[in-house]
Design an enzyme around this catalytic site. Structure first.
Site, PDB file in Angstrom:
ATOM      1  N   GLY A  46      -6.954  -0.979   5.114  1.00 25.12           N
ATOM      2  CA  GLY A  46      -8.216  -1.216   4.401  1.00 25.12           C
ATOM      3  C   GLY A  46      -8.011  -2.017   3.125  1.00 25.12           C
ATOM      4  O   GLY A  46      -8.762  -2.946   2.828  1.00 25.12           O
ATOM      5  N   CYS A  47      -6.979  -1.657   2.378  1.00 21.11           N
ATOM      6  CA  CYS A  47      -6.714  -2.341   1.107  1.00 21.11           C
ATOM      7  C   CYS A  47      -6.274  -3.787   1.351  1.00 21.11           C
ATOM      8  O   CYS A  47      -6.602  -4.680   0.574  1.00 21.11           O
ATOM      9  CB  CYS A  47      -5.665  -1.577   0.306  1.00 21.11           C
ATOM     10  SG  CYS A  47      -6.230   0.089  -0.123  1.00 21.11           S
ATOM     11  N   THR A  48      -5.558  -4.013   2.443  1.00 27.81           N
ATOM     12  CA  THR A  48      -5.148  -5.370   2.805  1.00 27.81           C
ATOM     13  C   THR A  48      -6.376  -6.205   3.143  1.00 27.81           C
ATOM     14  O   THR A  48      -6.522  -7.336   2.675  1.00 27.81           O
ATOM     15  CB  THR A  48      -4.158  -5.327   3.989  1.00 27.81           C
ATOM     16  OG1 THR A  48      -2.993  -4.605   3.578  1.00 27.81           O
ATOM     17  CG2 THR A  48      -3.768  -6.724   4.435  1.00 27.81           C
TER      18      THR A  48
END
Length: 155
Positions: A46-48
């Site tokens: 998700g953060c990527t």
């Protein structure tokens, strides 16, 4: 836990190390609008996705007068790996002691599968040229969030 920030509040000042260990302060960006976003962990799906979305739209945002800063509790070394692995162009800052996360109320109680735990609340703030909060978005989704911000800001 800090109170959630509201539009018009002064954005809490910070100075944190970037992926290369250089100190970056919010005050370095005075006179420009800044999108400060908080994410749980570098090198996670998700953060990527979120960091890549900001990178893909960086030119558009910069052209509209916005700088972008991503902050997580990761150490600078991990941020450097994240930046290299994903060819990220956004400024990534390390907040391992979570003082800035706390100041922005972006660290607190979360629920997942019925369990309550303390963690990073994915949040995004738009700070104006004077250092005041223009928008405060809490509990945002990693996917589609950047497009929503661009739409909300009328870019």
């Amino acid at each position: 836990m800090s109170e959630r920030l509201q539009p018009g509040d002064p954005a809490p000042a910070f100075t944190l190390p970037d992926a290369d260990g250089n100190e970056v302060s919010l005050s370095d960006h005075r006179g420009r609008k800044v999108i400060v976003y908080f994410y749980p962990a570098a090198l996670t799906p998700g953060c990527t996705k979120q960091a890549c979305d900001f990178t893909d739209n960086l030119e558009l945002l910069a052209g509209a007068g916005y700088d972008v800063i991503g902050i997580s509790p990761d150490k600078p070394e991990k941020l450097a790996k994240f930046r290299e692995a994903e060819s990220l162009k956004v400024t990534l800052l390390a907040d391992p002691d979570k003082k800035v996360l706390d100041a922005y109320a972006a660290f607190g109680e979360k629920k997942n599968y019925g369990k309550t735990y303390m963690g990073v609340i994915r949040s995004t703030f738009v700070v104006d040229e004077e250092g005041k909060v223009e928008h405060a978005f809490y509990n945002v989704r990693a996917t589609g969030h950047v497009a929503k911000i661009i739409k909300d800001l009328g870019i």
